[in-house]
Write a protein that holds these residues in place. Structure first.
Motif, PDB file in Angstrom:
ATOM      1  N   ASP A   1      79.137 -11.674   1.272  1.00 14.31           N
ATOM      2  CA  ASP A   1      78.122 -11.997   2.216  1.00 14.31           C
ATOM      3  C   ASP A   1      77.380 -10.839   2.815  1.00 14.31           C
ATOM      4  O   ASP A   1      77.119 -10.660   4.008  1.00 14.31           O
ATOM      5  CB  ASP A   1      78.770 -12.964   3.280  1.00 14.31           C
ATOM      6  N   CYS A   2      77.053  -9.859   1.912  1.00 13.10           N
ATOM      7  CA  CYS A   2      76.150  -8.633   2.303  1.00 13.10           C
ATOM      8  C   CYS A   2      75.076  -9.096   2.904  1.00 13.10           C
ATOM      9  O   CYS A   2      74.380  -9.918   2.416  1.00 13.10           O
ATOM     10  CB  CYS A   2      76.100  -7.857   1.262  1.00 13.10           C
ATOM     11  N   LEU A   3      74.716  -8.433   4.154  1.00 15.66           N
ATOM     12  CA  LEU A   3      73.685  -8.974   5.226  1.00 15.66           C
ATOM     13  C   LEU A   3      72.216  -8.769   4.557  1.00 15.66           C
ATOM     14  O   LEU A   3      71.053  -9.393   5.202  1.00 15.66           O
ATOM     15  CB  LEU A   3      73.742  -8.095   6.463  1.00 15.66           C
ATOM     16  N   TYR A   4      71.951  -8.356   3.524  1.00 12.91           N
ATOM     17  CA  TYR A   4      70.618  -8.060   2.660  1.00 12.91           C
ATOM     18  C   TYR A   4      70.519  -8.643   1.332  1.00 12.91           C
ATOM     19  O   TYR A   4      69.211  -8.649   1.080  1.00 12.91           O
ATOM     20  CB  TYR A   4      70.365  -6.682   2.642  1.00 12.91           C
ATOM     21  N   CYS A   5      71.433  -9.302   0.841  1.00 19.04           N
ATOM     22  CA  CYS A   5      71.373  -9.678  -0.514  1.00 19.04           C
ATOM     23  C   CYS A   5      71.151 -11.011  -0.759  1.00 19.04           C
ATOM     24  O   CYS A   5      71.562 -12.181  -0.239  1.00 19.04           O
ATOM     25  CB  CYS A   5      72.698  -9.131  -1.440  1.00 19.04           C
ATOM     26  N   GLY A   6      70.096 -11.356  -1.733  1.00 22.59           N
ATOM     27  CA  GLY A   6      69.722 -12.592  -1.907  1.00 22.59           C
ATOM     28  C   GLY A   6      70.900 -13.520  -2.610  1.00 22.59           C
ATOM     29  O   GLY A   6      70.525 -14.740  -2.722  1.00 22.59           O
TER      30      GLY A   6
ATOM     31  N   PHE B   1      65.614   0.297   0.203  1.00 19.28           N
ATOM     32  CA  PHE B   1      65.989  -0.814   0.907  1.00 19.28           C
ATOM     33  C   PHE B   1      64.924  -1.885   1.054  1.00 19.28           C
ATOM     34  O   PHE B   1      63.949  -1.544   1.490  1.00 19.28           O
ATOM     35  CB  PHE B   1      66.509  -0.385   2.055  1.00 19.28           C
ATOM     36  N   ILE B   2      65.081  -3.180   0.447  1.00 16.37           N
ATOM     37  CA  ILE B   2      64.201  -4.208   0.396  1.00 16.37           C
ATOM     38  C   ILE B   2      65.187  -5.393   0.816  1.00 16.37           C
ATOM     39  O   ILE B   2      65.874  -5.879   0.090  1.00 16.37           O
ATOM     40  CB  ILE B   2      63.417  -4.418  -0.758  1.00 16.37           C
ATOM     41  N   ALA B   3      65.109  -5.849   1.980  1.00 14.80           N
ATOM     42  CA  ALA B   3      65.957  -7.122   2.086  1.00 14.80           C
ATOM     43  C   ALA B   3      65.384  -8.345   1.851  1.00 14.80           C
ATOM     44  O   ALA B   3      64.095  -8.598   1.896  1.00 14.80           O
ATOM     45  CB  ALA B   3      65.944  -7.027   4.086  1.00 14.80           C
ATOM     46  N   HIS B   4      66.119  -9.436   1.358  1.00 20.14           N
ATOM     47  CA  HIS B   4      65.900 -10.583   0.838  1.00 20.14           C
ATOM     48  C   HIS B   4      65.330 -11.520   2.184  1.00 20.14           C
ATOM     49  O   HIS B   4      66.152 -11.525   3.135  1.00 20.14           O
ATOM     50  CB  HIS B   4      66.866 -11.160   0.095  1.00 20.14           C
ATOM     51  N   PRO B   5      64.539 -12.372   1.861  1.00 19.34           N
ATOM     52  CA  PRO B   5      63.897 -13.174   3.108  1.00 19.34           C
ATOM     53  C   PRO B   5      64.989 -14.286   3.633  1.00 19.34           C
ATOM     54  O   PRO B   5      64.825 -14.635   4.665  1.00 19.34           O
ATOM     55  CB  PRO B   5      62.607 -13.756   2.693  1.00 19.34           C
TER      56      PRO B   5
ATOM     57  N   PRO C   1      70.174 -12.157   6.874  1.00 18.03           N
ATOM     58  CA  PRO C   1      70.138 -11.738   8.400  1.00 18.03           C
ATOM     59  C   PRO C   1      69.127 -10.345   8.245  1.00 18.03           C
ATOM     60  O   PRO C   1      68.633 -10.462   9.489  1.00 18.03           O
ATOM     61  CB  PRO C   1      71.572 -11.579   8.577  1.00 18.03           C
ATOM     62  N   LEU C   2      68.883  -9.758   7.440  1.00 16.17           N
ATOM     63  CA  LEU C   2      68.108  -8.505   7.531  1.00 16.17           C
ATOM     64  C   LEU C   2      66.711  -8.804   7.403  1.00 16.17           C
ATOM     65  O   LEU C   2      65.954  -8.017   7.065  1.00 16.17           O
ATOM     66  CB  LEU C   2      68.722  -7.500   7.050  1.00 16.17           C
ATOM     67  N   ALA C   3      66.342 -10.303   7.038  1.00 10.57           N
ATOM     68  CA  ALA C   3      64.915 -10.555   6.528  1.00 10.57           C
ATOM     69  C   ALA C   3      64.061 -10.146   7.505  1.00 10.57           C
ATOM     70  O   ALA C   3      64.220  -9.772   8.911  1.00 10.57           O
ATOM     71  CB  ALA C   3      64.777 -11.969   6.501  1.00 10.57           C
ATOM     72  N   GLY C   4      62.947  -9.371   7.052  1.00 11.02           N
ATOM     73  CA  GLY C   4      61.988  -8.524   7.996  1.00 11.02           C
ATOM     74  C   GLY C   4      62.099  -7.257   8.238  1.00 11.02           C
ATOM     75  O   GLY C   4      61.336  -6.639   8.906  1.00 11.02           O
ATOM     76  N   GLN C   5      63.332  -6.664   8.150  1.00  8.89           N
ATOM     77  CA  GLN C   5      63.629  -5.601   8.575  1.00  8.89           C
ATOM     78  C   GLN C   5      62.947  -4.377   7.619  1.00  8.89           C
ATOM     79  O   GLN C   5      63.151  -4.547   6.282  1.00  8.89           O
ATOM     80  CB  GLN C   5      65.051  -5.113   8.345  1.00  8.89           C
ATOM     81  N   ALA C   6      62.148  -3.602   8.361  1.00 14.48           N
ATOM     82  CA  ALA C   6      61.446  -2.899   7.373  1.00 14.48           C
ATOM     83  C   ALA C   6      62.078  -1.557   6.895  1.00 14.48           C
ATOM     84  O   ALA C   6      63.316  -1.320   7.621  1.00 14.48           O
ATOM     85  CB  ALA C   6      60.247  -1.976   8.077  1.00 14.48           C
ATOM     86  N   ASN C   7      61.891  -0.992   5.960  1.00 14.52           N
ATOM     87  CA  ASN C   7      62.710   0.233   5.340  1.00 14.52           C
ATOM     88  C   ASN C   7      62.512   1.269   6.380  1.00 14.52           C
ATOM     89  O   ASN C   7      61.339   1.493   6.871  1.00 14.52           O
ATOM     90  CB  ASN C   7      61.835   0.608   3.991  1.00 14.52           C
ATOM     91  N   ALA C   8      63.404   2.126   6.459  1.00 18.36           N
ATOM     92  CA  ALA C   8      63.262   3.301   7.522  1.00 18.36           C
ATOM     93  C   ALA C   8      62.310   4.118   7.223  1.00 18.36           C
ATOM     94  O   ALA C   8      61.774   4.870   8.191  1.00 18.36           O
ATOM     95  CB  ALA C   8      64.731   3.953   7.746  1.00 18.36           C
ATOM     96  N   TRP C   9      61.856   4.122   5.987  1.00 18.07           N
ATOM     97  CA  TRP C   9      60.683   5.102   5.636  1.00 18.07           C
ATOM     98  C   TRP C   9      59.349   4.588   5.333  1.00 18.07           C
ATOM     99  O   TRP C   9      58.812   4.871   4.515  1.00 18.07           O
ATOM    100  CB  TRP C   9      61.239   6.135   4.269  1.00 18.07           C
ATOM    101  N   ALA C  10      59.307   3.253   5.809  1.00 15.79           N
ATOM    102  CA  ALA C  10      57.942   2.638   5.651  1.00 15.79           C
ATOM    103  C   ALA C  10      56.719   3.451   5.913  1.00 15.79           C
ATOM    104  O   ALA C  10      55.729   3.311   5.199  1.00 15.79           O
ATOM    105  CB  ALA C  10      58.018   1.527   6.521  1.00 15.79           C
ATOM    106  N   ASP C  11      56.915   4.340   7.077  1.00 12.76           N
ATOM    107  CA  ASP C  11      55.664   5.362   7.481  1.00 12.76           C
ATOM    108  C   ASP C  11      55.570   6.450   6.472  1.00 12.76           C
ATOM    109  O   ASP C  11      54.793   7.307   6.642  1.00 12.76           O
ATOM    110  CB  ASP C  11      55.749   5.706   8.898  1.00 12.76           C
ATOM    111  N   ASP C  12      56.518   6.758   5.661  1.00  9.38           N
ATOM    112  CA  ASP C  12      56.660   7.776   4.547  1.00  9.38           C
ATOM    113  C   ASP C  12      57.337   7.358   3.553  1.00  9.38           C
ATOM    114  O   ASP C  12      58.563   7.736   2.920  1.00  9.38           O
ATOM    115  CB  ASP C  12      57.369   9.064   5.423  1.00  9.38           C
ATOM    116  N   PRO C  13      56.689   6.449   2.584  1.00  8.71           N
ATOM    117  CA  PRO C  13      57.525   5.802   1.249  1.00  8.71           C
ATOM    118  C   PRO C  13      57.738   6.735   0.598  1.00  8.71           C
ATOM    119  O   PRO C  13      58.588   6.760  -0.432  1.00  8.71           O
ATOM    120  CB  PRO C  13      56.685   4.827   0.974  1.00  8.71           C
TER     121      PRO C  13
END
Length: 361
Positions: free
Chosen positions: A71-76, A237-241, A244-256
């Protein structure tokens, strides 16, 4: 990013700089990640060429089951997500794909699935590996999660060449928060078992998990070096909608571009690694992500060979590319992309370049 990828000419100055010298520790890797990007990319591409050549090996992925006990928190395909239609592809259908893969220029089949550790599932996969090795010229990579050592040994004896098991993050507390069903220590123990069994070992991590700092990213790369792996797959990192992590941005969104800096650093830290340009790069950088990864240190491309009717039910993350393509089309597209970069498709299995001791019992 600012540009589309273009074929890169050999950079003698970058080649002369060579791999990262001296102790591979957090401070050294942080400095590397802070390097001017174009110089870092040129250096990584030159080291890749010097150590691995211009071959790009095609390793076709068959996502043979999306049934998962975790039940990983980001996986679809997490256990608690009710939306995917759960499936297991019949062995004969997988073999039909495998028999066509050599004609598509592929030399490895990557058997990927959710994690279900039961005797029936383990035996089923062993039988499938045996048939693939007997009926095709393909090398076999498996990616199916944590298993007991005895199961890995059975799969090795059936003909498994490589195993891919990403550690995802070097931070045990973060790992525990994201993966309620296992620990980082358990994951690393599995990697140790695989190494001792003489299997070529692949691992890797996600770039940009929520809260990731430059230091934590550097720690991930240091762990790669410490583990002395044969292949390493990393991707954004790309969380599935539907998680539980849906909508969490990649930590490097400002520096992809940090995602590509990590690929380049990986090549400079361990120049003899097999490094795939993972599919998630195309999800984050549509149409060019994997091309750019190949220009910045990668040397493996993994087309999706899952039969088309199953692909939309194996969405680990949103905007996954190639889910609407027909069978074999991913491989022809990959070949065209590789040639457009001035590279060529590798022949043979593309096994690890690293000398290893004789397998343990």
């Amino acid at each position: 990013m600012g540009h589309d990828p273009d074929p890169v000419s050999f950079d003698a100055a970058a080649a002369a700089a060579g791999p990262l010298a001296g102790p591979i520790d957090r401070a050294a890797v942080v400095d590397l990640l802070r390097s001017p990007r174009e110089a870092l990319y040129a250096r990584a591409d030159a080291v890749r060429r010097a150590h691995m050549g211009d071959e790009v090996f095609l390793r076709g992925i068959v996502e043979f089951s999306n049934v998962c006990a975790n039940d990983c928190l980001y996986c679809g395909i997490r256990r608690s997500n009710p939306h995917p239609h759960r499936y297991r592809i019949d062995a004969d259908e997988i073999l039909a794909v495998a028999r066509r893969m050599a004609g598509w220029g592929q030399t490895t089949i990557v058997l990927q699935s959710g994690e279900v550790d039961t005797p029936a599932e383990n035996d089923r996969l062993a039988a499938l590996i045996t048939r693939i090795r007997a009926e095709t010229p393909l090398a076999v990579t498996v990616s199916a999660g944590n298993r007991p050592r005895a199961v890995y040994a059975t799969w090795r004896d059936a003909g498994m060449d490589r195993y891919l098991l990403r550690f995802e993050t070097s931070d045990p507390d973060l790992f525990a928060r994201l993966h309620p069903d296992c620990s980082l220590a358990e994951r690393l123990h599995c990697l140790s078992d695989l190494r001792d069994l003489g299997v070529q070992v692949g691992s890797g991590f996600m770039i940009g998990l929520p809260g990731e700092t430059l230091e934590r990213l550097a720690d991930n790369l240091v762990l790669v070096h410490t583990l002395d792996l044969d292949m390493v797959g990393i991707g954004p990192f790309i969380a599935h909608p539907d998680t539980p992590l849906a909508g969490q941005a990649n930590a490097w969104a400002d520096d992809p571009e940090m995602c590509f800096a990590a690929v380049a650093a990986l090549r400079l830290i361990d120049p003899d690694l097999r490094v795939p340009a993972t599919t998630a790069f195309d999800a984050m950088f549509p149409g060019v992500g994997r091309d750019l990864a190949l220009q910045r240190g990668a040397d493996v491309f993994m087309p999706n060979d899952t039969p088309g009717r199953y692909r939309k039910d194996y969405l680990l993350y949103p905007d996954k590319p190639c889910v609407d393509e027909g069978d074999g089309s991913c491989s022809s597209c990959a070949t065209a992309r590789i040639w457009s970069l001035g590279r060529f498709v590798g022949e043979g299995p593309g096994h690890s370049r690293k000398a290893r001791p004789t397998a343990g019992a």
